[in-house]
Each structure stands twice: as structure tokens, then as C-alpha cells.
Design a protein around this motif. Sequence first.
Motif, PDB file in Angstrom:
ATOM      1  N   ILE A 192     -10.790  10.056  38.086  1.00 25.30           N
ATOM      2  CA  ILE A 192     -11.841   9.856  37.627  1.00 25.30           C
ATOM      3  C   ILE A 192     -11.364   8.689  36.299  1.00 25.30           C
ATOM      4  CG2 ILE A 192     -13.231  10.301  35.485  1.00 25.30           C
ATOM      5  CD1 ILE A 192     -13.111  13.040  35.637  1.00 25.30           C
ATOM      6  N   SER A 193     -12.002   7.340  36.639  1.00 26.18           N
ATOM      7  CA  SER A 193     -11.461   6.339  35.953  1.00 26.18           C
ATOM      8  C   SER A 193     -11.672   6.072  34.714  1.00 26.18           C
ATOM      9  CB  SER A 193     -11.721   5.053  36.857  1.00 26.18           C
ATOM     10  OG  SER A 193     -13.107   5.123  36.633  1.00 26.18           O
ATOM     11  N   VAL A 194     -11.185   6.483  33.169  1.00 32.79           N
ATOM     12  CA  VAL A 194     -11.764   6.251  32.559  1.00 32.79           C
ATOM     13  C   VAL A 194     -12.374   4.597  32.015  1.00 32.79           C
ATOM     14  CG1 VAL A 194     -11.962   6.565  29.508  1.00 32.79           C
ATOM     15  CG2 VAL A 194     -10.992   8.372  31.465  1.00 32.79           C
ATOM     16  N   TRP A 195     -13.999   3.768  31.047  1.00 25.86           N
ATOM     17  CA  TRP A 195     -13.811   2.551  31.053  1.00 25.86           C
ATOM     18  C   TRP A 195     -13.980   2.797  29.126  1.00 25.86           C
ATOM     19  CZ3 TRP A 195     -14.061  -1.693  34.525  1.00 25.86           C
ATOM     20  CH2 TRP A 195     -13.558  -1.148  35.999  1.00 25.86           C
ATOM     21  N   ALA A 196     -13.416   1.935  28.694  1.00 25.06           N
ATOM     22  CA  ALA A 196     -14.080   2.182  27.207  1.00 25.06           C
ATOM     23  C   ALA A 196     -14.666   0.467  26.371  1.00 25.06           C
ATOM     24  CB  ALA A 196     -13.035   1.955  25.934  1.00 25.06           C
ATOM     25  N   MET A 197     -16.295   0.946  25.506  1.00 23.43           N
ATOM     26  CA  MET A 197     -16.177  -0.137  25.319  1.00 23.43           C
ATOM     27  C   MET A 197     -15.729  -0.662  24.617  1.00 23.43           C
ATOM     28  SD  MET A 197     -19.035  -2.381  26.050  1.00 23.43           S
ATOM     29  CE  MET A 197     -20.526  -1.341  27.115  1.00 23.43           C
ATOM     30  N   LYS A 198     -14.390  -1.051  24.062  1.00 23.35           N
ATOM     31  CA  LYS A 198     -13.772  -1.636  23.352  1.00 23.35           C
ATOM     32  C   LYS A 198     -12.365  -2.009  23.783  1.00 23.35           C
ATOM     33  CE  LYS A 198     -10.975   0.746  19.613  1.00 23.35           C
ATOM     34  NZ  LYS A 198     -10.751   1.845  18.760  1.00 23.35           N
ATOM     35  N   GLU A 199     -12.107  -2.771  22.880  1.00 27.34           N
ATOM     36  CA  GLU A 199     -10.710  -4.126  23.439  1.00 27.34           C
ATOM     37  C   GLU A 199      -9.919  -4.124  21.844  1.00 27.34           C
ATOM     38  OE1 GLU A 199     -10.366  -8.407  25.081  1.00 27.34           O
ATOM     39  OE2 GLU A 199     -12.567  -7.578  24.443  1.00 27.34           O
ATOM     40  N   PRO A 200      -9.087  -3.798  21.937  1.00 25.46           N
ATOM     41  CA  PRO A 200      -7.632  -3.708  22.974  1.00 25.46           C
ATOM     42  C   PRO A 200      -8.112  -2.033  23.427  1.00 25.46           C
ATOM     43  CG  PRO A 200      -6.501  -3.446  21.680  1.00 25.46           C
ATOM     44  CD  PRO A 200      -7.587  -4.228  20.838  1.00 25.46           C
ATOM     45  N   VAL A 201      -7.490  -1.216  24.701  1.00 29.77           N
ATOM     46  CA  VAL A 201      -7.707  -0.068  24.599  1.00 29.77           C
ATOM     47  C   VAL A 201      -5.916   1.168  24.763  1.00 29.77           C
ATOM     48  CG1 VAL A 201     -10.341  -0.012  25.602  1.00 29.77           C
ATOM     49  CG2 VAL A 201      -7.846  -0.497  26.870  1.00 29.77           C
ATOM     50  N   PRO A 202      -5.899   1.952  24.802  1.00 24.52           N
ATOM     51  CA  PRO A 202      -4.792   2.797  25.047  1.00 24.52           C
ATOM     52  C   PRO A 202      -4.830   2.414  26.345  1.00 24.52           C
ATOM     53  CG  PRO A 202      -6.039   3.897  23.655  1.00 24.52           C
ATOM     54  CD  PRO A 202      -7.452   3.144  24.215  1.00 24.52           C
ATOM     55  N   GLU A 203      -3.296   2.775  26.562  1.00 30.21           N
ATOM     56  CA  GLU A 203      -3.200   2.559  28.567  1.00 30.21           C
ATOM     57  C   GLU A 203      -3.716   4.230  28.792  1.00 30.21           C
ATOM     58  OE1 GLU A 203       1.234   3.334  30.193  1.00 30.21           O
ATOM     59  OE2 GLU A 203       1.035   3.740  28.437  1.00 30.21           O
ATOM     60  N   GLY A 204      -3.955   3.921  30.420  1.00 30.57           N
ATOM     61  CA  GLY A 204      -4.913   4.825  31.071  1.00 30.57           C
ATOM     62  C   GLY A 204      -6.011   4.456  31.198  1.00 30.57           C
ATOM     63  N   ILE A 205      -6.200   3.500  29.875  1.00 33.86           N
ATOM     64  CA  ILE A 205      -8.406   3.335  30.008  1.00 33.86           C
ATOM     65  C   ILE A 205      -8.866   1.974  30.296  1.00 33.86           C
ATOM     66  CG2 ILE A 205     -10.334   3.209  28.228  1.00 33.86           C
ATOM     67  CD1 ILE A 205      -8.495   5.791  27.067  1.00 33.86           C
ATOM     68  N   ILE A 206      -9.925   1.683  30.941  1.00 39.07           N
ATOM     69  CA  ILE A 206     -10.205   0.672  30.598  1.00 39.07           C
ATOM     70  C   ILE A 206     -10.852   0.111  29.692  1.00 39.07           C
ATOM     71  CG2 ILE A 206     -10.739  -0.978  33.074  1.00 39.07           C
ATOM     72  CD1 ILE A 206     -10.374   1.266  34.846  1.00 39.07           C
ATOM     73  N   SER A 207     -10.744  -1.254  29.246  1.00 41.87           N
ATOM     74  CA  SER A 207     -11.575  -2.105  28.995  1.00 41.87           C
ATOM     75  C   SER A 207     -13.099  -2.502  29.318  1.00 41.87           C
ATOM     76  CB  SER A 207     -10.835  -3.098  27.984  1.00 41.87           C
ATOM     77  OG  SER A 207     -11.735  -3.550  26.974  1.00 41.87           O
ATOM     78  N   LEU A 208     -13.939  -1.802  29.422  1.00 43.12           N
ATOM     79  CA  LEU A 208     -15.330  -2.789  29.957  1.00 43.12           C
ATOM     80  C   LEU A 208     -15.777  -3.613  29.094  1.00 43.12           C
ATOM     81  CD1 LEU A 208     -17.919  -2.442  31.807  1.00 43.12           C
ATOM     82  CD2 LEU A 208     -18.256  -0.383  29.965  1.00 43.12           C
ATOM     83  N   LYS A 209     -15.658  -3.518  27.384  1.00 45.80           N
ATOM     84  CA  LYS A 209     -15.747  -4.850  26.606  1.00 45.80           C
ATOM     85  C   LYS A 209     -15.199  -6.129  27.369  1.00 45.80           C
ATOM     86  CE  LYS A 209     -15.874  -6.098  21.968  1.00 45.80           C
ATOM     87  NZ  LYS A 209     -15.603  -5.683  20.989  1.00 45.80           N
ATOM     88  N   GLU A 210     -13.974  -5.998  27.649  1.00 43.24           N
ATOM     89  CA  GLU A 210     -13.418  -7.407  27.837  1.00 43.24           C
ATOM     90  C   GLU A 210     -13.875  -7.904  29.674  1.00 43.24           C
ATOM     91  OE1 GLU A 210      -8.682  -8.618  29.346  1.00 43.24           O
ATOM     92  OE2 GLU A 210      -9.269  -6.523  29.231  1.00 43.24           O
ATOM     93  N   LYS A 211     -13.758  -7.220  29.963  1.00 44.02           N
ATOM     94  CA  LYS A 211     -14.386  -7.080  31.511  1.00 44.02           C
ATOM     95  C   LYS A 211     -15.529  -8.078  31.469  1.00 44.02           C
ATOM     96  CE  LYS A 211     -11.082  -4.847  34.382  1.00 44.02           C
ATOM     97  NZ  LYS A 211      -9.976  -5.789  34.398  1.00 44.02           N
ATOM     98  N   LEU A 212     -16.494  -7.511  30.457  1.00 51.04           N
ATOM     99  CA  LEU A 212     -18.175  -7.836  30.785  1.00 51.04           C
ATOM    100  C   LEU A 212     -18.533  -9.453  29.912  1.00 51.04           C
ATOM    101  CD1 LEU A 212     -19.665  -4.780  28.911  1.00 51.04           C
ATOM    102  CD2 LEU A 212     -20.022  -5.688  31.254  1.00 51.04           C
ATOM    103  N   SER A 213     -17.056  -9.702  29.235  1.00 50.45           N
ATOM    104  CA  SER A 213     -16.913 -11.272  28.830  1.00 50.45           C
ATOM    105  C   SER A 213     -16.797 -12.019  29.850  1.00 50.45           C
ATOM    106  CB  SER A 213     -15.758 -11.340  27.896  1.00 50.45           C
ATOM    107  OG  SER A 213     -14.454 -11.619  28.424  1.00 50.45           O
ATOM    108  N   THR A 214     -16.660 -11.554  30.671  1.00 51.23           N
ATOM    109  CA  THR A 214     -16.314 -12.964  31.621  1.00 51.23           C
ATOM    110  C   THR A 214     -17.737 -12.321  33.173  1.00 51.23           C
ATOM    111  OG1 THR A 214     -14.612 -11.457  32.946  1.00 51.23           O
ATOM    112  CG2 THR A 214     -13.818 -13.158  31.316  1.00 51.23           C
ATOM    113  N   ALA A 215     -17.855 -11.437  32.984  1.00 51.10           N
ATOM    114  CA  ALA A 215     -19.444 -10.767  34.207  1.00 51.10           C
ATOM    115  C   ALA A 215     -19.867 -11.457  34.647  1.00 51.10           C
ATOM    116  CB  ALA A 215     -19.245  -9.211  34.196  1.00 51.10           C
ATOM    117  N   SER A 216     -20.428 -11.638  35.770  1.00 48.18           N
ATOM    118  CA  SER A 216     -21.946 -12.500  36.360  1.00 48.18           C
ATOM    119  C   SER A 216     -22.947 -11.951  35.957  1.00 48.18           C
ATOM    120  CB  SER A 216     -21.683 -13.117  37.383  1.00 48.18           C
ATOM    121  OG  SER A 216     -23.338 -13.345  37.998  1.00 48.18           O
ATOM    122  N   ASP A 217     -24.399 -12.599  35.209  1.00 52.70           N
ATOM    123  CA  ASP A 217     -25.399 -11.892  34.780  1.00 52.70           C
ATOM    124  C   ASP A 217     -26.666 -12.506  35.674  1.00 52.70           C
ATOM    125  OD1 ASP A 217     -26.568 -14.377  34.124  1.00 52.70           O
ATOM    126  OD2 ASP A 217     -26.187 -14.050  31.798  1.00 52.70           O
TER     127      ASP A 217
END
Length: 634
Positions: A192-217
Motif C-alpha cells: 500500500i502506497s501512502v499519500w498525504a495532502m501535506k508538505e513536507p511528509v515523513p519518510e515512507g509517505i508520498i506528498s500528494l500536495k507537492e505533486k499536485l502543484s505541477t500536475a496538469s488539469d
Amino acid sequence: MAGPGSELPSGPVAPMLLSWLTGLGAGMVFLSFMQKLLYPYFWDDFWYLLKVVRCGFRMEMYRLKGELVTVLDKFLMHAKKQPQKPFIIYEGDIYTYQDVDKRSSRVAHVFLNHSTLKRGDTVALLMSNEPDFIHVWFGLAKLGCVVAFLNSNIRSVSLLHCIRSCEPRALVVGADLLGTIEEILPSLPGDISVWAMKEPVPEGIISLKEKLSTASDSQVPHSHHVASNLKAPYLYIFTSGTTGLPKAAVICQLQAMKGSAGLWAFGCTSDDIIYITLPLYHSSGSLLGIGGCIELGATCVLKKKFSASQFWNDCRKYNVTVFQYIGELCRYLCKQPKREGEMDHRVRLAVGNGIRSDVWREFLDRFGNIKMCELYGATEGNICFMNHTGKIGSVGRANFLHKLFFTFDLIKYDFQKDEPIRNEHGWCSLVKKGEPGLLISPVNAKNPFFGYAGNKKHTEKKLLCDVFKKGDVYFNTGDLMVQDQENFLYFWDRIGDTFRWKGENIATTEVADIIGMLDFIQDINVYGVAVPDYEGKAGMASITLKPNTSLDLEKVYEQIVTFLPAYACPQFLRIQEKMETTGTFKLQKFRLVEEGFSPLKISDPLYFMDKLKKSYVPLTKEIYDQIILGKIKL
């Protein structure tokens, strides 16, 4: 030939015509009088069922055209037709239909580009009420993923159980709930990959918030989420059910579409502004609330958490016309100190369930002419009722027309044995009008039951077989209902090992498992007890101690508040020397429930949950009296 402006004929014809018209008018008046006398709810029933037929006809037309339209499809239609219309208002910020469409597309593109998620995969969502809940939900839906809504109040063992039971490929968590996930992170399945709507995030968790800032709409290709079958899973919504830990109810596209029609059926329109304070992880907030707004193309005012003191101010500030409720919500509003201008608002409808008759009357007297639209329906159930007449206390009305579309029965139930009563031939029997009976509904192609994710035994336990004849199958709602002489239905009580408190179903076995972890506890029996002026039942735990041990009330308190959500914490403890059981060795609850928590009736030691002292304290007559008088709030 007489022209269009000619007068009535004169001569001998005139008296005859006048007499005929007079007779016709008198006949119409008489028929109207007899209809109101013998069938007073005929027109209410007729117009309501006409809406049901219209809804069914519309869905059938979609099917015949080969168009399987989903809630997401409806949202995308509105985003195209009315892009600048406000969809969500949250803490003063406005999110238009276009805004939500673009933000959810960003979410979809993040997972398309940075994960291995594919159509049909499950993603768990742990988030409070906020716009990103909807952005993530719709973004994943655009990829054809099944989203599992996790209860944001649960923790530890219960949360871990919920995550494992729906077998997600990924988990998305809100910034304010990241700590809850960190507690169980080492115990999560490794895939299970864990994504958080937060930046920065602890080790083992992916920052969804960070990736959203550069994602296409940009728009996600329709092929990712086009529906091939309306009975395919769309969501998992967790429910307590009648026993055990929370279960993931399967919500298919068809159920979501039916749920989204609820506000429309009660008379809401696209011009309404709908106030949602109920949690989105629950079907009331998500399917009826958000889904209902989408069906209408309306605006939703979303609140992070219900606040009785801010409620009417919010309604005035945002020009709210409709709000959703549970019974407790209305009672909390009635308990607020009276203020000037309480009827100064634009609210015309309230849609929800679980309001008591006395609270209903008090609410209308105090806050004005608001139509209370009471309904009944289990998240996973195949039967629902809607009170379209406004009859105080009722959840709906069932006549012969209603039963053409919503088939159900009320059967006799043995409260001592906690099971349906069967006759000498093994068949169940119907209750008489005015008597409480277990609500059941036939399971068939017309009214399917989609069950729960994971263990099939959970699904099988909700079914009653061979009820009236060999081979028939019924969904067991676990609810006792009463039907009166006018065919109005009233909720009576829950059965078995579940009771309702603070608007939530409490599974007694889950509470018992948590308390039973303490090393000095021998046996535990959890049940609900009635408390005056409160909806539902407060939790109470009867306990026996292991030999040569002593009761540590502070440890009991600490264990309960650490591992249980606030609404599931037992308010009262009862210490018994021996636990009573039935003939089949089930814990006996019937007498315990009847005795309640009164120190005047019970000789066993009783204790009350004191949040200030962070312990359970002896339940004295003085404390008991203050609870009864409402001076101590539970």
C-alpha cells in the motif's frame, strides 16, 4: 353559430344546464370531501410515486440508449454547462464546478503519472470534511478506481481492520489526520502506497500536495471511467452493521445514482443552497448530500464539523435554503440558548433521519416553518422510506402503490433469543399493525443486495433465508419498525449487538474487544441504555474481573479513550460477580438494558465516565439525578 363571446343559452335549456352544472359542482365537492375523509394522503402518495416513476423511467431511457450515466458523468455535464456556478463554499472560499473539475483532474494525473493504479483498483481515503475530500474522490473516480471512505474518528486496531478489509492499492490521508496513519504505518501491508495532502511528509509517505502543484488539469480521457455496468462497485462506505468491527459496504454506481435523487425527490432545485455538516465518509453526507447537489446542479456549503453555536449564523451568511441533519443535530440546536431573530433565515427544507417527535415539534416551534423531510435507509440496504407527507415522527408511508416499488415486510421477533420467531413449520410470520417487527426486504434482481467487501460471511449474515417459503432470501435491516393503521412507519429500535449514539451505530463487540485487552478483565458485556432527552442510547459496559485482581478505573478510562472514537466510549460501567448468558451461551443483555444505569435499581457497583478527572468515578444518586435533569451533559 354563436361566437366565442356568446352568453349562456336562454329559454328552457338554461335552467337545465344550470341545474346540471350545479349538480356536477356538488358532486365534485362531495367526491373531494370523501377522498379527504377516506384517503386523506392520496394526492401526497400520488405525486411522490410519480416522482419515483419519473426517476426510474429516466434511468431506463439511459439504459435503452446505451448511455450508462453515473454521478461523475452528471458532475462533468454541469462543469461544462455551468462552469462558473459555485459548487462548494468552504470557510468562505468558493469552488466553482470548473474549479472542482480541474483540481480533481490534477489528482487523476498525479496518480496516472506517479503510481501503478489502474481501473478497478481500490484506494482508501482518510480525510475530514474539506474540498480536497471531493477533489480526491472525483479524481480517483475519473481513473475508474473504487474509493473506500474511512471513518475519520476511528484509530488503531479498528482503522487497521478497515484498511485491510477493502484491500486498497493506495491510501490518501488529509494533513490533519496524518498522525493517525503514522501510528499504524509499520502494521500496514507493504504493497500500500501512502499519500498525504501535506508538505513536507515523513519518510515512507508520498506528498500528494507537492505533486499536485505541477500536475496538469487537462481533461482525463473518458475511457478511463466510462461505466460498462451500473452494478459495478463505485465506493466502499464503512458501516457498523449489526455485529463486530466496521464492514465495507459495497456501493455500486446504481445505488449512488438512486441516493443522489433523494434531495430532488423531496423538492429541492438547482437554486437551493444546501448546508452539509455531516461527515462525508458517511452515505448521508456523500451520496445524499454531495451526490444530491450534483443531481440538481446546486451549491453546497460544506462545514468541517458541525457547530450548534455557528449553525444559524452560517445559514444566514450563505443564504442556506436546505440543510441535512441527523436527530442529534436538531436536538443540539434546540438546546442552544435562545436568541433574537431565530426565525430570520431562508431555510425551507431539512432532510435527514433520526429526529424524535418531541424534538421535531420543538424545532418547528422555535425555528419556523421548515419542512422536515425524514427518511430511512441503511447504507448497504435495498429498502428505503421517505416521509413525503411531513407526518411528525414517521420515517415514511407505505400503501399498496408504494409496495409496487419498495417491497418489504415486518416479521415477529423474539427479543429474549434475539432472533426472528418461526412457527412449527419453520416459517416467519408478520406482525399486526401497531406491533414492532423486524424490517426485512426481499433480495432479487429488482432489489439486489451487494453485500460487503472481504469476508463473505459478513454478507451472508445479513441475509435471512426460507422466510415465508423454501428458497426465498431477504435482507435483514436489523431495525425494528412499527406500521400504524394509516400505514405510516416509525423506527422503534435496533436489534442485536448494535445501538445508536451521537448519530453513529456502535458495534458492541468492537467496544468489548478493546476493553477486554486489559489484563484484569474476565468478561465484558456492552449494551446501550436510554437516557432522558437524548437520541439513541448511551454506551454501558458490564464487567467481571479475573480472580485475585482489582479494578483500575484510570486504566479502563485510558484504554477506552485511546482506542475508541469518542461516540463509542461507554458512559457507564457496571461491575458484576457473574455474567449472565443465554441457553446458547450468548451474553444476556435484555435484563441489563431494562435496568439501565440507575443506582436505585441496581445493587452492583456503578461508575460514570468523568472526562475532567480522566477516570471513571462512582455513579452516586446525586450524579444520577444531575444526568436525568440534564445538568451533566453526556
